[in-house]
Design a protein around this motif. Sequence first.
Motif, mmCIF file in Angstrom:
data_model
loop_
_atom_site.group_PDB
_atom_site.id
_atom_site.type_symbol
_atom_site.label_atom_id
_atom_site.label_comp_id
_atom_site.label_asym_id
_atom_site.label_seq_id
_atom_site.Cartn_x
_atom_site.Cartn_y
_atom_site.Cartn_z
ATOM 1 N N ARG A 76 0.842 -1.194 0.000
ATOM 2 C CA ARG A 76 0.000 0.000 0.000
ATOM 3 C C ARG A 76 0.877 1.243 0.000
ATOM 4 O O ARG A 76 0.667 2.170 -0.782
ATOM 5 C CB ARG A 76 -0.921 0.026 1.236
ATOM 6 C CG ARG A 76 -1.957 1.177 1.205
ATOM 7 C CD ARG A 76 -2.431 1.579 2.592
ATOM 8 N NE ARG A 76 -1.375 2.189 3.388
ATOM 9 C CZ ARG A 76 -0.903 3.423 3.214
ATOM 10 N NH1 ARG A 76 -1.388 4.195 2.274
ATOM 11 N NH2 ARG A 76 0.088 3.880 3.983
ATOM 12 N N ASP A 80 1.019 3.955 -2.896
ATOM 13 C CA ASP A 80 0.521 5.287 -2.528
ATOM 14 C C ASP A 80 1.569 6.362 -2.787
ATOM 15 O O ASP A 80 1.275 7.412 -3.351
ATOM 16 C CB ASP A 80 0.126 5.291 -1.049
ATOM 17 C CG ASP A 80 -0.431 6.632 -0.592
ATOM 18 O OD1 ASP A 80 -1.215 7.228 -1.351
ATOM 19 O OD2 ASP A 80 -0.078 7.082 0.513
ATOM 20 N N GLU A 85 0.604 12.675 -6.583
ATOM 21 C CA GLU A 85 -0.051 13.184 -5.366
ATOM 22 C C GLU A 85 -1.570 13.250 -5.456
ATOM 23 O O GLU A 85 -2.238 13.352 -4.435
ATOM 24 C CB GLU A 85 0.449 14.606 -5.087
ATOM 25 C CG GLU A 85 1.709 14.670 -4.266
ATOM 26 C CD GLU A 85 1.910 16.066 -3.694
ATOM 27 O OE1 GLU A 85 1.480 17.046 -4.327
ATOM 28 O OE2 GLU A 85 2.496 16.167 -2.590
ATOM 29 N N ALA A 88 -4.499 8.589 -4.012
ATOM 30 C CA ALA A 88 -4.140 8.021 -2.709
ATOM 31 C C ALA A 88 -4.583 6.571 -2.663
ATOM 32 O O ALA A 88 -5.662 6.222 -3.153
ATOM 33 C CB ALA A 88 -4.792 8.800 -1.583
ATOM 34 N N VAL A 89 -3.743 5.722 -2.097
ATOM 35 C CA VAL A 89 -4.098 4.319 -1.925
ATOM 36 C C VAL A 89 -4.402 4.110 -0.452
ATOM 37 O O VAL A 89 -3.523 4.177 0.413
ATOM 38 C CB VAL A 89 -2.954 3.398 -2.406
ATOM 39 C CG1 VAL A 89 -3.333 1.936 -2.219
ATOM 40 C CG2 VAL A 89 -2.639 3.698 -3.867
ATOM 41 N N ILE A 90 -5.681 3.892 -0.150
ATOM 42 C CA ILE A 90 -6.150 3.872 1.233
ATOM 43 C C ILE A 90 -5.949 2.511 1.870
ATOM 44 O O ILE A 90 -5.546 2.395 3.018
ATOM 45 C CB ILE A 90 -7.652 4.265 1.283
ATOM 46 C CG1 ILE A 90 -7.833 5.676 0.685
ATOM 47 C CG2 ILE A 90 -8.193 4.205 2.702
ATOM 48 C CD1 ILE A 90 -9.282 6.024 0.341
ATOM 49 N N LYS B 118 -3.293 9.263 7.527
ATOM 50 C CA LYS B 118 -2.646 8.466 6.483
ATOM 51 C C LYS B 118 -3.714 7.776 5.683
ATOM 52 O O LYS B 118 -4.624 7.222 6.248
ATOM 53 C CB LYS B 118 -1.715 7.421 7.113
ATOM 54 C CG LYS B 118 -0.329 7.938 7.376
ATOM 55 C CD LYS B 118 0.528 6.835 7.963
ATOM 56 C CE LYS B 118 1.743 7.484 8.661
ATOM 57 N NZ LYS B 118 2.565 6.528 9.384
ATOM 58 N N PRO B 119 -3.644 7.703 4.356
ATOM 59 C CA PRO B 119 -2.656 8.395 3.537
ATOM 60 C C PRO B 119 -3.011 9.863 3.376
ATOM 61 O O PRO B 119 -4.091 10.276 3.765
ATOM 62 C CB PRO B 119 -2.765 7.670 2.204
ATOM 63 C CG PRO B 119 -4.201 7.252 2.121
ATOM 64 C CD PRO B 119 -4.609 6.930 3.539
ATOM 65 N N ARG B 120 -2.093 10.641 2.812
ATOM 66 C CA ARG B 120 -2.352 12.040 2.545
ATOM 67 C C ARG B 120 -3.542 12.150 1.591
ATOM 68 O O ARG B 120 -3.593 11.451 0.579
ATOM 69 C CB ARG B 120 -1.123 12.675 1.887
ATOM 70 C CG ARG B 120 -1.324 14.153 1.619
ATOM 71 C CD ARG B 120 -0.065 14.846 1.099
ATOM 72 N NE ARG B 120 -0.257 16.292 1.167
ATOM 73 C CZ ARG B 120 0.644 17.190 0.848
ATOM 74 N NH1 ARG B 120 1.827 16.803 0.429
ATOM 75 N NH2 ARG B 120 0.384 18.471 0.966
ATOM 76 N N SER B 121 -4.498 12.998 1.932
ATOM 77 C CA SER B 121 -5.667 13.161 1.075
ATOM 78 C C SER B 121 -5.293 13.890 -0.202
ATOM 79 O O SER B 121 -4.715 14.968 -0.169
ATOM 80 C CB SER B 121 -6.755 13.948 1.800
ATOM 81 O OG SER B 121 -7.717 14.399 0.862
ATOM 82 N N PRO B 122 -5.650 13.303 -1.377
ATOM 83 C CA PRO B 122 -5.340 14.002 -2.632
ATOM 84 C C PRO B 122 -6.083 15.334 -2.746
ATOM 85 O O PRO B 122 -5.665 16.210 -3.487
ATOM 86 C CB PRO B 122 -5.787 13.021 -3.710
ATOM 87 C CG PRO B 122 -6.667 12.026 -3.043
ATOM 88 C CD PRO B 122 -6.307 12.013 -1.595
ATOM 89 N N ARG B 125 -3.964 18.355 -0.988
ATOM 90 C CA ARG B 125 -2.528 18.518 -1.272
ATOM 91 C C ARG B 125 -2.133 19.964 -1.498
ATOM 92 O O ARG B 125 -0.990 20.336 -1.254
ATOM 93 C CB ARG B 125 -2.082 17.635 -2.432
ATOM 94 C CG ARG B 125 -2.630 18.041 -3.804
ATOM 95 C CD ARG B 125 -2.453 16.903 -4.799
ATOM 96 N NE ARG B 125 -2.651 17.312 -6.174
ATOM 97 C CZ ARG B 125 -3.858 17.530 -6.736
ATOM 98 N NH1 ARG B 125 -4.958 17.410 -6.012
ATOM 99 N NH2 ARG B 125 -3.943 17.865 -7.994
#
Lengths: 246, 246
Positions: A76, A80, A85, A88-90, B118-122, B125
């Motif tokens: 992941r 990700d 950017e 996102a891979v959740i 986590k993960p960074r929200s697209p 950004r």
Amino acid sequence: MVRYKALIAYDGTLFNGFQRQSEGRTVQEELERTLSKMASQPIMVHGSGRTDAKVHALGQVIHFDYPQARPLEKMRFALDTQTPEDIAVIKIEEVTEAFHARYLVKEKVYEFHVQIGKPRSPFRRHYASYYPYPLDLTKIERALPDLLGTHDFSAFCASGSSVEDKTRTIYEATMTYDESLSELVFTFRGDGFLYKMIRILVGTLLKIGNGRLDETSIPSIIASKNRQLAGPTAHPEGLYLKEVRY
Amino acid sequence: MVRYKALIAYDGTLFNGFQRQSEGRTVQEELERTLSKMASQPIMVHGSGRTDAKVHALGQVIHFDYPQARPLEKMRFALDTQTPEDIAVIKIEEVTEAFHARYLVKEKVYEFHVQIGKPRSPFRRHYASYYPYPLDLTKIERALPDLLGTHDFSAFCASGSSVEDKTRTIYEATMTYDESLSELVFTFRGDGFLYKMIRILVGTLLKIGNGRLDETSIPSIIASKNRQLAGPTAHPEGLYLKEVRY
């Protein structure tokens, strides 16, 4: 080969949609490029369905076959951070070969955001459509339940669709108001949606709220199967694929 | 000539800051271009102060002199709709010639957003900086009150500033957590801020929260007047000019 299912989110602003095209940047292409580099061999990505240019996803589901098993969080994190950017891979999980991201979809949930405050927020210009005209929200609330159930939704399908059976079932159609954003948030849950169907539904509901279409007209528009009787197609930037259920 | 005061918001992502530069697109230039076209003569815009490239504004204040009086809502609407979509004109009022957007500022309020999920929200950004490392928020909360009051903030001023007197007063320095966005929101209110001061303050507070700087170190960093002892400069996309008070 190990099959992985992944939950992904993307900001659709700079994508020409999910599905690989001859022209323009797509989500599928970016995911396939990264996975193929990670695996040192070509990897194909299957999504739950397409999303159009500028449409967002909070919970798109994909699957792909990978040459070897890898620790899930490592996989992941790699996918990700190595994708651009705006993807996102959740979550990633291992699934059996019986799983298929597209064929096994039971329900999809979409959200549509419409900013109604003045002036239009510069921060939401890519994330909500904008409707600066008067709206009677009670009219929209009265029209929403007429969408529920199983119908031939031909009147709410954009031309250019090659799907033959236009019968779909809508289980949920609601509207809430997000005060902090001055945005209407429409939620639609159904067993599937036709090409641009959600955007035409929203365009029709806004026309009803604005009084240019009667609040009781949904059943007759559905019965007509005539795209011309429904409202305009709302802009793509307000649309979010929120959840895919299997 | 009639003097107007306007409240504006902008998404700083695609701007090389507020102030007109020899290179790059700026907010001042866009406002001046539109106003000059509306007035058919050159109009100069004065802002409450600069914001850096990629820094946002929820409540920047400007003033300008216009050749004739115009109905306020007409003026606001014209300026709002004729400027690009990443600038919004929230309010316009007529003021006397005694008003000056820069010279009369009493207080400014800035907000800084740090995404910690986590993960960074697209989707965030361009609208929040990202901090994926461990944070002890109680340490940050203990350090914040040490920033309050009147101090020489040389240690929190980026090199390249030509300002001689680096004494400023901070009236408010707080942190809250926005659960829906997984973001820390820092708020700073003061009589003025030095070049990149808020971003260095946030960089220092995050270093404290991460345990790489002691939570009691703010007073000694201030006393040192040494930029090297403070933390790094946080990224501009998290910073918002929220309010200017006169």
